[in-house]
Design an enzyme around this catalytic site. Structure first.
Site, mmCIF file in Angstrom:
data_model
loop_
_atom_site.group_PDB
_atom_site.id
_atom_site.type_symbol
_atom_site.label_atom_id
_atom_site.label_comp_id
_atom_site.label_asym_id
_atom_site.label_seq_id
_atom_site.Cartn_x
_atom_site.Cartn_y
_atom_site.Cartn_z
ATOM 1 N N ASP A 1 -14.591 5.674 -47.882
ATOM 2 C CA ASP A 1 -13.477 5.850 -46.958
ATOM 3 C C ASP A 1 -13.514 7.296 -46.475
ATOM 4 O O ASP A 1 -13.780 8.210 -47.259
ATOM 5 C CB ASP A 1 -12.159 5.575 -47.695
ATOM 6 C CG ASP A 1 -11.167 4.816 -46.850
ATOM 7 O OD1 ASP A 1 -10.815 5.340 -45.775
ATOM 8 O OD2 ASP A 1 -10.742 3.727 -47.248
ATOM 9 N N ASP B 1 -10.591 6.227 -41.615
ATOM 10 C CA ASP B 1 -9.140 6.056 -41.685
ATOM 11 C C ASP B 1 -8.444 6.530 -40.404
ATOM 12 O O ASP B 1 -8.726 7.632 -39.927
ATOM 13 C CB ASP B 1 -8.638 6.880 -42.884
ATOM 14 C CG ASP B 1 -7.191 6.628 -43.221
ATOM 15 O OD1 ASP B 1 -6.878 5.520 -43.672
ATOM 16 O OD2 ASP B 1 -6.366 7.550 -43.037
ATOM 17 N N GLU C 1 -10.843 2.461 -38.473
ATOM 18 C CA GLU C 1 -9.514 1.859 -38.495
ATOM 19 C C GLU C 1 -8.744 2.403 -37.296
ATOM 20 O O GLU C 1 -8.533 3.611 -37.187
ATOM 21 C CB GLU C 1 -8.766 2.213 -39.793
ATOM 22 C CG GLU C 1 -7.461 1.452 -39.911
ATOM 23 C CD GLU C 1 -6.380 2.166 -40.728
ATOM 24 O OE1 GLU C 1 -5.438 1.501 -41.160
ATOM 25 O OE2 GLU C 1 -6.455 3.397 -40.907
ATOM 26 N N HIS D 1 -5.554 -3.066 -48.201
ATOM 27 C CA HIS D 1 -4.601 -2.444 -49.116
ATOM 28 C C HIS D 1 -3.281 -2.065 -48.448
ATOM 29 O O HIS D 1 -2.368 -1.603 -49.121
ATOM 30 C CB HIS D 1 -5.251 -1.197 -49.721
ATOM 31 C CG HIS D 1 -5.524 -0.165 -48.670
ATOM 32 N ND1 HIS D 1 -6.476 -0.342 -47.679
ATOM 33 C CD2 HIS D 1 -4.951 1.031 -48.419
ATOM 34 C CE1 HIS D 1 -6.464 0.710 -46.881
ATOM 35 N NE2 HIS D 1 -5.560 1.555 -47.309
ATOM 36 N N ASP D 2 -3.196 -2.219 -47.135
ATOM 37 C CA ASP D 2 -1.946 -1.922 -46.425
ATOM 38 C C ASP D 2 -1.202 -3.192 -46.030
ATOM 39 O O ASP D 2 -0.076 -3.125 -45.533
ATOM 40 C CB ASP D 2 -2.236 -1.147 -45.127
ATOM 41 C CG ASP D 2 -2.842 0.216 -45.378
ATOM 42 O OD1 ASP D 2 -2.494 0.839 -46.394
ATOM 43 O OD2 ASP D 2 -3.679 0.649 -44.554
#
Ligand code: GLC
Ligand code: CA
Length: 541
Positions: free
Chosen positions: A100, A195, A237, A311-312
């Protein structure tokens, strides 16, 4: 248009949230050695690439998405040596490891930020400072500006106040970032998930945040300096980017990233314009419209990523499906999404049909959830209204410890974990799944295998058969060799799909039995099936 099938287009990606995957040293926190101990499980699923959420040095205000040292590993997860071992173990199993990359912001404990508070420091322009704040709000609630008494100015943070945004206008900062990115790539990692990368081109004075004026300039520089010429996988993302722009930025010839996480399909269960906590039921017709648009646009240009969870995002079964019909709805959603064109992403636990949680507010750990609880209280919402939203949407729904078996703490740890284990772990866990005749896990393996058997999943044209139907989502995937029909029912009742002139050749996969009566298929609740059919009816797509 004929497209080349780069390896990452055929790959299956599995996301690991390190805090919650496997604890090897009995401190209640997942770690790198824990991951290494479970690599055979991941490989066995049919996974090609692992995306690892952040394991860098961090005070963990936002669970590691607040980095205080990009080149150090957080001791709670292990050491750099452990990470290099992980890379090696992943490669030995013929898989790849994607890290990430969080470069829109750092932690407030990053030495750059600490020094940036000093007007005379060479780091003074590494962050975004203003004498006066504007009215931009933070994604986690509250203002995006916080006053710093030392600098006597406000710094900008789109997330928590402990996550100051980096100043991408400042060239020395960009150069340091690129150097760090290259260091990681030189360690042998195989790519990055970037991210909230749509934010790095922002112009805060013009209030252009996502997809800002300098986004492409910065992405190009990052690509040219770090990614170009390396055989890696990159996914950005980009919550604030349109499908059209996502396709342009991933163009095979002059794009900067392999693919993007685009979120049009994710926000369909919120009241438009009111944010994620304002709940609304998912409308299947809207969902088909969004997916149809993405399938069509990406078929001409760029590449898509296929995901429903991370994970969100809350667990799919509890969010859109049925906990009572868990096997059925979990397998149906997998079929619906992974039958499409793009690279599939599986979030840990999805493959065993893990569900969401309904904890008391004290049991939540997520900063966004804690913030919104107070904000909604102040806005006058009742406790029960607030908790309904939190139960449905909190990010902790998907962050509970992975359920390996029915031993205490689900086999994730031998001590009390950092976040409460979902109380249903005795029923829902890998060990049980392996013993069941019909399991979500087994279905995932078959589905992945099928995707690897038929190239039509990768290169076939997409055509939805029933845009307006409120219960069934049926679509065709077709290339010059095969025509597939994918039927998925979103209903918790029996439904009927009219087969008209469809000629069945073979059932490739189905989650339950179905009946055919004359030219109707009688589908049980949350039915999913993939069929090889004759191509006569859909000769011209
Ligand atoms: C991304 C991450 C999320 C994090 C945020 C800020 O959306 O996925 O977990 O809170 O960025 O870094
Ligand atoms: Ca541990």
């Amino acid at each position: 248009m004929e497209k080349s099938l780069a390896w990452w287009k055929k790959a299956i990606v599995y996301q690991i949230y390190p805090l919650s995957f496997m604890d090897s040293n009995h401190d209640g926190i997942g770690d790198i050695q824990g991951i290494i101990s479970k690599l055979d499980y991941i490989k066995d699923l049919g996974v090609d690439v692992i995306w690892l959420s952040p394991v860098y040095q961090s005070p963990m205000d936002d669970n590691g998405y607040d980095i205080s040292d990009y080149l150090k590993i957080n001791p709670m997860f292990g050491s750099l040596e452990d990470l290099l071992k992980l890379i090696d173990e992943v490669h030995q199993r013929d898989m790849k490891l994607m890290m990430d990359l969080v470069i829109n912001h750092t932690s407030d404990e990053h030495p750059w930020f600490i020094q940036s508070k000093d007007q005379d420091s060479p780091y003074k322009d590494y962050y975004i400072w203003r004498d006066q704040p504007s009215d931009i709000g933070s994604v986690f609630g509250g203002p995006a500006w916080t006053y710093d008494a030392q600098r006597k100015a406000y710094y900008f943070h789109l997330f928590s106040k402990r996550q100051p945004d980096l100043n991408w206008h400042h060239e020395p900062l960009r150069k340091e970032i690129y150097q760090m990115v290259n260091t990681w790539l030189d360690y042998g990692i195989d790519g990055f998930r970037l991210d909230v990368i749509d934010l790095i081109g922002k112009d805060i004075d013009q209030k252009r945040l996502a997809d800002g004026p300098l986004l492409e300039t910065h992405l190009k520089e990052l690509y040219d300096t770090c990614f170009k010429g390396r055989d890696i996988i990159t996914v950005g993302e980009m919550p604030g980017l349109s499908i059209e722009r996502a396709s342009a930025l991933t163009d095979e010839h002059n794009g900067y990233l392999n693919m993007i996480f685009q979120f049009s399909h994710i926000s369909l269960d919120e009241i438009p314009g009111q944010g994620k906590w304002a709940l609304k039921d998912l409308d299947l017709v809207e969902l088909k419209k969004v997916f149809g648009k993405a399938q069509s646009i990406f078929s001409k240009r760029g590449w898509n990523s296929l995901f429903l969870a991370n994970h969100d995002q809350p667990r799919v079964v509890s969010r859109y499906g049925s906990e009572a019909l868990r096997y059925e709805s979990a397998t149906m959603f997998a079929t619906m999404i992974y039958g499409q064109q793009g690279t599939p992403y599986i979030y840990q636990g999805e493959e065993i049909g893990m569900t969401g949680v309904t904890y008391d507010i004290e049991d939540y750990q997520d900063i966004e959830t804690k913030n919104i609880y107070h904000i909604l209280k102040e806005k006058g919402q009742t406790e029960s209204e607030i908790m309904t939203s939190i139960h449905k949407k909190s990010r902790d729904n998907s962050r509970t410890p992975f359920q390996w078996n029915n031993k205490p703490y689900a086999g994730f740890s031998t001590v009390k974990p950092w976040l409460k284990v979902n109380p249903n772990y005795k029923e829902i866990n890998v060990e049980n799944e392996l013993n069941l005749e019909k399991s979500v896990l087994d279905y995932y393996k078959k589905l992945i295998k099928l995707r690897k058997t038929y190239d039509v999943f990768h290169d076939g044209a997409y055509h939805c058969l029933n845009d307006q139907d409120q219960e069934i989502y049926a679509y065709i995937r077709k290339n010059q060799h095969q025509t597939l029909l994918i039927i998925t029912s979103f209903s918790n009742q029996e439904t009927i799909f009219n087969l008209k002139h469809i000629i069945f050749k073979e059932t490739l996969l189905n989650n339950q039995d179905y009946l055919i009566k004359e030219d109707n298929m009688i589908c049980p609740p949350y039915f999913a099936g993939i069929f090889l059919i004759g191509d006569d009816a859909y000769a011209n797509d």
